[in-house]
Design a protein around this motif. Structure first.
Motif, PDB file in Angstrom:
ATOM      1  N   ASP A 254      16.880 -16.490  -3.520  1.00  0.00           N
ATOM      2  CA  ASP A 254      17.576 -15.704  -2.495  1.00  0.00           C
ATOM      3  C   ASP A 254      16.736 -15.635  -1.228  1.00  0.00           C
ATOM      4  O   ASP A 254      15.506 -15.581  -1.287  1.00  0.00           O
ATOM      5  CB  ASP A 254      17.825 -14.264  -2.965  1.00  0.00           C
ATOM      6  CG  ASP A 254      18.983 -14.125  -3.932  1.00  0.00           C
ATOM      7  OD1 ASP A 254      19.774 -15.090  -4.082  1.00  0.00           O
ATOM      8  OD2 ASP A 254      19.103 -13.043  -4.534  1.00  0.00           O
ATOM      9  N   ILE A 255      17.404 -15.607  -0.092  1.00  0.00           N
ATOM     10  CA  ILE A 255      16.729 -15.342   1.178  1.00  0.00           C
ATOM     11  C   ILE A 255      16.895 -13.854   1.434  1.00  0.00           C
ATOM     12  O   ILE A 255      18.009 -13.326   1.386  1.00  0.00           O
ATOM     13  CB  ILE A 255      17.322 -16.186   2.319  1.00  0.00           C
ATOM     14  CG1 ILE A 255      17.061 -17.669   2.045  1.00  0.00           C
ATOM     15  CG2 ILE A 255      16.731 -15.761   3.667  1.00  0.00           C
ATOM     16  CD1 ILE A 255      17.693 -18.606   3.034  1.00  0.00           C
ATOM     17  N   VAL A 256      15.766 -13.186   1.671  1.00  0.00           N
ATOM     18  CA  VAL A 256      15.782 -11.731   1.781  1.00  0.00           C
ATOM     19  C   VAL A 256      15.138 -11.258   3.085  1.00  0.00           C
ATOM     20  O   VAL A 256      14.311 -11.941   3.679  1.00  0.00           O
ATOM     21  CB  VAL A 256      15.058 -11.066   0.589  1.00  0.00           C
ATOM     22  CG1 VAL A 256      15.765 -11.379  -0.720  1.00  0.00           C
ATOM     23  CG2 VAL A 256      13.597 -11.463   0.524  1.00  0.00           C
ATOM     24  N   LEU A 257      15.547 -10.068   3.486  1.00  0.00           N
ATOM     25  CA  LEU A 257      14.888  -9.325   4.551  1.00  0.00           C
ATOM     26  C   LEU A 257      14.031  -8.296   3.838  1.00  0.00           C
ATOM     27  O   LEU A 257      14.530  -7.518   3.022  1.00  0.00           O
ATOM     28  CB  LEU A 257      15.935  -8.647   5.439  1.00  0.00           C
ATOM     29  CG  LEU A 257      15.420  -7.703   6.525  1.00  0.00           C
ATOM     30  CD1 LEU A 257      14.531  -8.436   7.516  1.00  0.00           C
ATOM     31  CD2 LEU A 257      16.597  -7.052   7.234  1.00  0.00           C
ATOM     32  N   ALA A 258      12.728  -8.348   4.098  1.00  0.00           N
ATOM     33  CA  ALA A 258      11.799  -7.464   3.399  1.00  0.00           C
ATOM     34  C   ALA A 258      10.961  -6.684   4.398  1.00  0.00           C
ATOM     35  O   ALA A 258      10.725  -7.134   5.517  1.00  0.00           O
ATOM     36  CB  ALA A 258      10.887  -8.280   2.481  1.00  0.00           C
ATOM     37  N   ASP A 259      10.503  -5.526   3.963  1.00  0.00           N
ATOM     38  CA  ASP A 259       9.611  -4.697   4.766  1.00  0.00           C
ATOM     39  C   ASP A 259       8.193  -4.932   4.271  1.00  0.00           C
ATOM     40  O   ASP A 259       7.772  -4.360   3.267  1.00  0.00           O
ATOM     41  CB  ASP A 259      10.010  -3.232   4.643  1.00  0.00           C
ATOM     42  CG  ASP A 259       9.199  -2.330   5.556  1.00  0.00           C
ATOM     43  OD1 ASP A 259       8.573  -2.851   6.502  1.00  0.00           O
ATOM     44  OD2 ASP A 259       9.197  -1.114   5.331  1.00  0.00           O
ATOM     45  N   HIS A 260       7.472  -5.800   4.970  1.00  0.00           N
ATOM     46  CA  HIS A 260       6.092  -6.111   4.597  1.00  0.00           C
ATOM     47  C   HIS A 260       5.187  -4.974   5.074  1.00  0.00           C
ATOM     48  O   HIS A 260       5.341  -4.488   6.197  1.00  0.00           O
ATOM     49  CB  HIS A 260       5.667  -7.438   5.219  1.00  0.00           C
ATOM     50  CG  HIS A 260       4.378  -7.952   4.708  1.00  0.00           C
ATOM     51  ND1 HIS A 260       3.161  -7.535   5.211  1.00  0.00           N
ATOM     52  CD2 HIS A 260       4.101  -8.836   3.719  1.00  0.00           C
ATOM     53  CE1 HIS A 260       2.195  -8.151   4.570  1.00  0.00           C
ATOM     54  NE2 HIS A 260       2.742  -8.953   3.656  1.00  0.00           N
ATOM     55  N   PRO A 261       4.233  -4.543   4.248  1.00  0.00           N
ATOM     56  CA  PRO A 261       3.395  -3.398   4.623  1.00  0.00           C
ATOM     57  C   PRO A 261       2.547  -3.606   5.879  1.00  0.00           C
ATOM     58  O   PRO A 261       2.198  -2.638   6.547  1.00  0.00           O
ATOM     59  CB  PRO A 261       2.515  -3.159   3.395  1.00  0.00           C
ATOM     60  CG  PRO A 261       2.627  -4.376   2.572  1.00  0.00           C
ATOM     61  CD  PRO A 261       3.917  -5.052   2.929  1.00  0.00           C
TER      62      PRO A 261
END
Length: 104
Positions: free
Chosen positions: A37-44
Motif C-alpha cells: 500500500d502507498i500510505v501517508l504517514a506522520d514521521h516523528p
C-alpha cells in the motif's frame, strides 16, 4: 483530514514514477494497511511523508520510497501503527505545460 479523507500535493521525487512531483494524491483513513500500500504517514522527525509499505512488524510499519533517490527504510525507522494517516485511493498528475514559444 476531513471526514476521513486527506488531499495533498506531492513534493519531491521519492515516489516517482508512481507519484511524480506535483501530483495530487487522495488518501482515506483505513484501519487495515497491507504490504505494498502507498500510505501517508506522520514521521516523528520528517512530518507527513508518502511512502510504500515494505513490510509490517509487531512494532509498526517499515516504509520505503519507489525511487532510488528516496531516503532508505533504515533511516526512516519503524512507523507505529497510529502513525499511518491514510492509504492512497487515487492520484492525478497534471499534464506538463508546453513552453510558450510566442515571441513578442
Amino acid at each position: 483530514m476531513m471526514f476521513g479523507w486527506t488531499l495533498i500535493r506531492i513534493r519531491g521525487r521519492s515516489m516517482a514514477p508512481v507519484l511524480p512531483h506535483g501530483s495530487y494524491a487522495l488518501f482515506r483513513a483505513k484501519r487495515t494497511v497491507r504490504t505494498g500500500d502507498i500510505v501517508l504517514a506522520d514521521h516523528p522527525v520528517l512530518g507527513p511523508i508518502v511512502k510504500s509499505v515494505r513490510r509490517q512488524t509487531p512494532a509498526g510499519y517499515i516504509l520505503e520510497g519507489r525511487s532510488p533517490a528516496s531516503i532508505g527504510s533504515a533511516a526512516l525507522g519503524v512507523i507505529p501503527r497510529d502513525g499511518i494517516i491514510g492509504v492512497l485511493v487515487m492520484a492525478h498528475t497534471p499534464p506538463r505545460r508546453a513552453p510558450d514559444r510566442r515571441t513578442a
